[in-house]
Design a protein around this motif. Structure first.
Motif, mmCIF file in Angstrom:
data_model
loop_
_atom_site.group_PDB
_atom_site.id
_atom_site.type_symbol
_atom_site.label_atom_id
_atom_site.label_comp_id
_atom_site.label_asym_id
_atom_site.label_seq_id
_atom_site.Cartn_x
_atom_site.Cartn_y
_atom_site.Cartn_z
ATOM 1 N N MET A 16 6.034 1.583 -2.576
ATOM 2 C CA MET A 16 5.746 2.303 -1.339
ATOM 3 C C MET A 16 5.047 1.321 -0.409
ATOM 4 N N ASP A 17 5.359 1.365 0.876
ATOM 5 C CA ASP A 17 4.657 0.479 1.807
ATOM 6 C C ASP A 17 3.475 1.223 2.429
ATOM 7 N N PRO A 18 2.567 0.491 3.072
ATOM 8 C CA PRO A 18 1.377 1.137 3.636
ATOM 9 C C PRO A 18 1.675 2.264 4.616
ATOM 10 N N LEU A 21 2.651 5.338 2.672
ATOM 11 C CA LEU A 21 1.485 5.908 1.998
ATOM 12 C C LEU A 21 0.590 6.635 2.988
ATOM 13 N N PHE A 22 0.328 6.006 4.122
ATOM 14 C CA PHE A 22 -0.518 6.621 5.147
ATOM 15 C C PHE A 22 0.068 7.963 5.591
ATOM 16 N N GLU A 23 1.362 7.977 5.854
ATOM 17 C CA GLU A 23 2.029 9.203 6.278
ATOM 18 C C GLU A 23 1.969 10.272 5.183
ATOM 19 N N ALA A 24 2.225 9.889 3.943
ATOM 20 C CA ALA A 24 2.192 10.845 2.830
ATOM 21 C C ALA A 24 0.799 11.436 2.651
ATOM 22 N N LEU A 25 -0.233 10.606 2.773
ATOM 23 C CA LEU A 25 -1.599 11.102 2.650
ATOM 24 C C LEU A 25 -1.947 12.054 3.791
ATOM 25 N N ASN A 26 -1.516 11.713 4.991
ATOM 26 C CA ASN A 26 -1.780 12.580 6.138
ATOM 27 C C ASN A 26 -1.030 13.898 6.046
ATOM 28 N N GLU A 27 0.094 13.890 5.383
ATOM 29 C CA GLU A 27 0.872 15.121 5.225
ATOM 30 C C GLU A 27 0.405 15.939 4.025
ATOM 31 N N GLY A 28 -0.622 15.451 3.338
ATOM 32 C CA GLY A 28 -1.189 16.203 2.223
ATOM 33 C C GLY A 28 -0.368 16.158 0.945
ATOM 34 N N LYS A 109 -4.412 -3.194 5.864
ATOM 35 C CA LYS A 109 -5.214 -3.557 7.043
ATOM 36 C C LYS A 109 -4.350 -4.144 8.151
ATOM 37 N N ILE A 110 -3.345 -4.928 7.811
ATOM 38 C CA ILE A 110 -2.445 -5.492 8.821
ATOM 39 C C ILE A 110 -1.759 -4.371 9.604
ATOM 40 N N ASP A 111 -1.441 -3.280 8.923
ATOM 41 C CA ASP A 111 -0.818 -2.133 9.592
ATOM 42 C C ASP A 111 -1.810 -1.340 10.436
ATOM 43 N N GLY A 112 -3.091 -1.711 10.386
ATOM 44 C CA GLY A 112 -4.074 -1.108 11.276
ATOM 45 C C GLY A 112 -4.813 0.095 10.722
ATOM 46 N N TYR A 113 -4.844 0.241 9.397
ATOM 47 C CA TYR A 113 -5.506 1.386 8.798
ATOM 48 C C TYR A 113 -6.945 1.040 8.404
ATOM 49 N N ALA A 114 -7.824 2.010 8.538
ATOM 50 C CA ALA A 114 -9.241 1.832 8.221
ATOM 51 C C ALA A 114 -9.437 1.685 6.714
ATOM 52 N N THR A 115 -10.556 1.051 6.336
ATOM 53 C CA THR A 115 -10.942 0.916 4.935
ATOM 54 C C THR A 115 -12.384 1.358 4.777
ATOM 55 N N GLU A 116 -12.796 1.547 3.530
ATOM 56 C CA GLU A 116 -14.170 1.921 3.209
ATOM 57 C C GLU A 116 -14.775 0.864 2.304
ATOM 58 N N GLY A 117 -16.101 0.907 2.162
ATOM 59 C CA GLY A 117 -16.818 -0.020 1.298
ATOM 60 C C GLY A 117 -17.826 -0.819 2.093
ATOM 61 N N THR A 118 -18.551 -1.694 1.423
ATOM 62 C CA THR A 118 -19.601 -2.458 2.092
ATOM 63 C C THR A 118 -19.035 -3.391 3.156
ATOM 64 N N LYS A 119 -17.780 -3.799 3.017
ATOM 65 C CA LYS A 119 -17.120 -4.644 4.020
ATOM 66 C C LYS A 119 -15.934 -3.918 4.645
ATOM 67 N N ILE A 127 -7.065 8.424 7.806
ATOM 68 C CA ILE A 127 -6.362 9.509 7.167
ATOM 69 C C ILE A 127 -7.010 10.800 7.617
ATOM 70 N N GLU A 128 -6.227 11.692 8.190
ATOM 71 C CA GLU A 128 -6.769 12.935 8.729
ATOM 72 C C GLU A 128 -5.925 14.108 8.273
ATOM 73 N N CYS A 129 -5.914 14.332 6.996
ATOM 74 C CA CYS A 129 -5.158 15.453 6.449
ATOM 75 C C CYS A 129 -5.739 16.777 6.928
ATOM 76 N N ALA A 130 -4.888 17.665 7.380
ATOM 77 C CA ALA A 130 -5.334 18.963 7.867
ATOM 78 C C ALA A 130 -5.087 20.065 6.845
#
Length: 131
Positions: A16-18, A21-28, A109-119, A127-130
């Motif tokens: 799966m590409d980023p 994955l991003f779309e699948a997560l947003n679609e719940g 990250k290259i695709d422009g998606y946010a990350t979490e963690g100390t860095k 990701i904004e699943c409704a």
């Protein structure tokens, strides 16, 4: 030609590409993302809501709490790292449905998606699943 068609079908069945994955997560969709790197890498930066199970620690005991009806997507740092492949192999051997994230955290990250963690990179698409 049939061999080539089967090759590409297999790639899509197991990778799966980023953006997908991003779309699948947003679609719940029923997906759990697994960071297959060691804990210090996960602590520094990871895909939002991902869980950390280092590939070296994947076994019946460390995965017994996981839902077997979910699709798991494994990832690591990027194309220079094979922790995601090792994680996908381990999880498959343990009986889970698995896909591997192409390009790992680097391409996420290259695709422009946010990350979490100390860095983590707070700027970027979130990701904004409704659901």
């Amino acid at each position: 030609m049939e061999t080539q068609i089967k090759h590409y079908e297999n790639k899509l069945a197991f990778e799966m590409d980023p953006s997908d994955l991003f779309e699948a997560l947003n679609e719940g969709e029923n997906i759990i993302v697994i960071d297959a790197r060691r804990a210090f890498g996960y602590d520094e930066e990871h895909i939002p809501n991902a869980i950390n199970i280092p590939h070296r620690e994947m076994n019946l005991e460390t995965t017994q709490h996981l839902d077997r009806d979910v699709l798991y997507v494994t990832y690591c740092t990027g194309i220079g790292c094979n922790a995601s492949t090792k994680g996908a192999l381990n999880m498959t051997k343990l009986g889970f449905k698995v896909k591997e994230l192409i390009g790992g955290l680097e391409w996420w990250k290259i695709d422009g998606y946010a990350t979490e963690g100390t860095k983590g990179v707070k700027e970027g698409l979130k990701i904004e699943c409704a659901c």
